[in-house]
Motif scaffolding. Structure first.
Motif, PDB file in Angstrom:
ATOM      1  N   ASP A  37     104.177 -49.369   5.714  1.00  0.00           N
ATOM      2  CA  ASP A  37     102.970 -49.607   4.617  1.00  0.00           C
ATOM      3  C   ASP A  37     103.688 -50.280   3.356  1.00  0.00           C
ATOM      4  O   ASP A  37     104.887 -50.203   3.429  1.00  0.00           O
ATOM      5  CB  ASP A  37     102.328 -48.342   4.404  1.00  0.00           C
ATOM      6  CG  ASP A  37     103.439 -47.000   4.070  1.00  0.00           C
ATOM      7  OD1 ASP A  37     104.252 -47.242   3.173  1.00  0.00           O
ATOM      8  OD2 ASP A  37     103.327 -46.083   4.920  1.00  0.00           O
ATOM      9  N   PHE A  39     100.433 -51.102   7.416  1.00  0.00           N
ATOM     10  CA  PHE A  39     100.657 -51.827   8.524  1.00  0.00           C
ATOM     11  C   PHE A  39     100.485 -51.369  10.038  1.00  0.00           C
ATOM     12  O   PHE A  39     100.252 -52.002  10.747  1.00  0.00           O
ATOM     13  CB  PHE A  39     102.013 -52.630   8.096  1.00  0.00           C
ATOM     14  CG  PHE A  39     102.041 -53.260   6.640  1.00  0.00           C
ATOM     15  CD1 PHE A  39     101.258 -53.923   6.229  1.00  0.00           C
ATOM     16  CD2 PHE A  39     103.313 -52.786   6.142  1.00  0.00           C
ATOM     17  CE1 PHE A  39     101.402 -54.192   4.946  1.00  0.00           C
ATOM     18  CE2 PHE A  39     103.512 -53.020   4.930  1.00  0.00           C
ATOM     19  CZ  PHE A  39     102.686 -53.972   4.388  1.00  0.00           C
ATOM     20  N   TRP A  70     107.234 -51.002   1.859  1.00  0.00           N
ATOM     21  CA  TRP A  70     107.519 -52.439   1.203  1.00  0.00           C
ATOM     22  C   TRP A  70     108.032 -52.481   0.040  1.00  0.00           C
ATOM     23  O   TRP A  70     109.177 -53.176  -0.235  1.00  0.00           O
ATOM     24  CB  TRP A  70     106.359 -53.150   1.643  1.00  0.00           C
ATOM     25  CG  TRP A  70     106.187 -54.503   0.674  1.00  0.00           C
ATOM     26  CD1 TRP A  70     105.649 -54.882  -0.271  1.00  0.00           C
ATOM     27  CD2 TRP A  70     106.882 -55.769   1.391  1.00  0.00           C
ATOM     28  NE1 TRP A  70     105.890 -56.202  -0.557  1.00  0.00           N
ATOM     29  CE2 TRP A  70     106.551 -56.694   0.281  1.00  0.00           C
ATOM     30  CE3 TRP A  70     107.424 -56.181   2.485  1.00  0.00           C
ATOM     31  CZ2 TRP A  70     107.049 -58.184   0.331  1.00  0.00           C
ATOM     32  CZ3 TRP A  70     107.757 -57.509   2.705  1.00  0.00           C
ATOM     33  CH2 TRP A  70     107.626 -58.617   1.560  1.00  0.00           C
ATOM     34  N   PRO A  84     102.840 -57.223   8.043  1.00  0.00           N
ATOM     35  CA  PRO A  84     102.487 -57.887   6.713  1.00  0.00           C
ATOM     36  C   PRO A  84     102.458 -59.423   6.561  1.00  0.00           C
ATOM     37  O   PRO A  84     103.378 -60.049   7.014  1.00  0.00           O
ATOM     38  CB  PRO A  84     103.297 -57.009   5.638  1.00  0.00           C
ATOM     39  CG  PRO A  84     104.602 -56.566   6.454  1.00  0.00           C
ATOM     40  CD  PRO A  84     103.928 -56.295   7.773  1.00  0.00           C
ATOM     41  N   SER A 125     100.192 -54.036  12.685  1.00  0.00           N
ATOM     42  CA  SER A 125      99.861 -55.410  12.153  1.00  0.00           C
ATOM     43  C   SER A 125     100.671 -55.659  11.069  1.00  0.00           C
ATOM     44  O   SER A 125     100.919 -55.049  10.329  1.00  0.00           O
ATOM     45  CB  SER A 125      98.617 -55.673  11.475  1.00  0.00           C
ATOM     46  OG  SER A 125      98.426 -54.795  10.516  1.00  0.00           O
TER      47      SER A 125
END
Ligand code: SF4
Length: 472
Positions: free
Chosen positions: A36, A81, A40, A4, A2
């Protein structure tokens, strides 16, 4: 996977200057799709950050220029994510199996993800850990991590986790320690399973095989009335006392050999055993505070002005049992602010109450264990207008007497028996995003409550007691 989504952009930040907006979906940062929030953050730390975004269905690229090390100033939606790595164990003591049906979906998620251990302090058993994970942890220095040990005997650990890999997976613990990763261990103690001789062998195993561990927390299993495992049972008072004594004896051994106490009993053990808490110095820095180790002592220090700031994160609702959900209790407790008092120190604490403070008798709502800790503290104020109101946990039943597990249904029943017109204080530890575990909110309670941060400094302020200057 998914992607961010940007949920907040700090005013005046590099992200805002470059035009990043809340709601932007991040497809890539510096050409990489982050797995994740750790990836990031690493990418966002660069001096030049290129963001491939989707806004309103349109793709766009924003290049952010900033000083090296300057925060990007954009917060994204979740921690992981790709998929949270779920647990493939089936522990008999797992609290998630003991939840009633119909609660929030996130509460039923059994995670065993080292990333959540690094980010939020969740515990991992390492049964799904891989060589690639080790490489990432070591390369990115994802330290400290929290590891569920339970027993060092491979057969016992496999049986407890109900997973054949449970026996061998502590080899990853050894590997992580070899690479200098700081590890905090936890033992969920199940009477008749890993206490007694098994505990003795586990302590000897820690001393012999894993002496680099930072500390080991020993917590009693949490048992709700929905438990279906016949072999899981509550500690007797005698068993709780025996555990406290065994832990103190091992502390002496560790102190002699390693120069530190290493192993600590959860506050619940002292309450169950009816024994006094150790002196604050005996906790050696409260490494496992969030796991319920030394909370009574830190609360006391905060209440009596012996601490400048609350100690770490106050325990969430599952922090005292293994099987903590990946999300939920780490979420903001009370985003609406309500009447809580927040701040990092007595001096900085800022009242954010939305309703005016009234002169009225005060009732402090708390769990049955919390009441035993708070009552003597409050008594020192010498005020007959303050009372501590224990909330019996009938929703979960069993030994769920900690404050973090209080639910709206039980609080409502308790409050209904109390007079109107009084001030009622509620610790925020039992809320997650403004909701109790049973899904209800403070609005449904029969009397208005003031939500107060769960620490001694905030409580003292809420009671209108003089703020004591921290002892130098
Ligand atoms: S207690 Fe933890 S490791 Fe065991 S089944 Fe539950 S989530 Fe998995």
């Amino acid at each position: 996977m998914s992607a961010p989504t940007v949920v907040a952009v700090a005013p005046g930040s590099a992200a805002q200057r470059a035009g990043v907006a809340v709601g932007d979906v991040v497809r890539a940062i510096n050409g990489t799709v982050p797995r994740d929030v750790i990836e990031w953050r690493f990418a966002a730390d660069d001096a030049e950050v290129s963001l491939d975004l989707v806004r309103g269905g349109l793709e766009l690229t924003i290049d952010v220029e900033k000083r090296a090390g300057e925060p990007l100033g954009a917060e994204v939606s979740s921690a992981v994510f790709d998929r949270v790595r779920t647990c493939d164990n089936h522990c008999e003591f797992c609290f998630i199996y003991q939840l009633p049906k119909g609660l929030r979906k996130s509460l039923y998620l059994k995670d065993d993800d080292y990333r959540l251990s690094f980010l939020y302090g969740n515990f991992t058993t390492l049964t799904r850990f891989t060589e690639a994970d080790l490489e990432r942890v070591v390369t990115e220095r994802l330290s400290p991590l929290n590891v569920s040990i339970h027993a060092t005997d491979p057969d016992v650990r496999s049986r407890m986790l109900k997973n054949p890999r449970g026996g061998m997976s502590l080899r990853w613990l050894r590997a992580l320690l070899d690479h200098g990763i700081t590890i905090r261990g936890q033992i969920v103690l199940c009477p008749g399973v890993n206490d007694g001789d098994v505990f003795e062998r586990t302590m000897a195993g820690v001393l012999d095989e894993y002496p680099e561990l930072e500390s080991v927390a020993v917590v009693p299993l949490g048992l709700s009335r929905f438990n279906a495992e016949a072999s899981m049972r509550l500690h007797s008072v005698a068993e709780a006392r025996a555990m406290v004594h065994a832990i103190h004896e091992w502390q002496e051994v560790f102190l002699r050999v390693l120069g530190k106490r290493m192993v600590f009993a959860a506050d619940e053990y002292y309450l169950m055993a009816g024994l006094p808490f150790p002196e604050p110095e005996a906790y050696e820095g409260f490494h496992m505070h969030e796991d319920g180790i030394g909370m009574a002592r830190t609360f006391e220090a905060e209440f009596f002005g012996q601490a400048e700031a609350p100690t770490g994160v106050q325990s969430g609702f599952f922090a005292w049992v293994d099987g903590a959900p990946a999300e939920g209790y780490r979420a903001p407790r009370n985003p609406a602010g309500d009447t809580g008092l927040r701040g990092t120190s007595a001096a900085e604490a800022t009242p954010v109450q939305l309703t005016p403070r009234r002169q009225a008798p005060i009732g402090i709502l708390t769990g049955e264990y919390g009441a035993r800790i708070l009552a003597p503290l409050v008594a020192t104020l010498g005020r007959d207008d303050i009372r501590v109101i224990p909330v019996r946990n009938e929703f979960f039943g069993g030994n769920t007497s900690v404050t973090g597990l209080m639910v709206g249904e039980d609080i409502a029943r308790t409050l209904a028996a109390e007079p109107a017109g009084h001030r009622y204080l509620l610790p925020d530890v039992c809320l997650s995003e403004g909701r109790f575990l049973d899904g209800t909110t403070v609005d449904t309670l029969p009397h208005p409550v003031e939500v107060v941060a769960t620490d001694g400094i905030a409580l003292r302020r809420a009671l209108g007691a003089p703020i004591l200057e921290p002892v130098a």
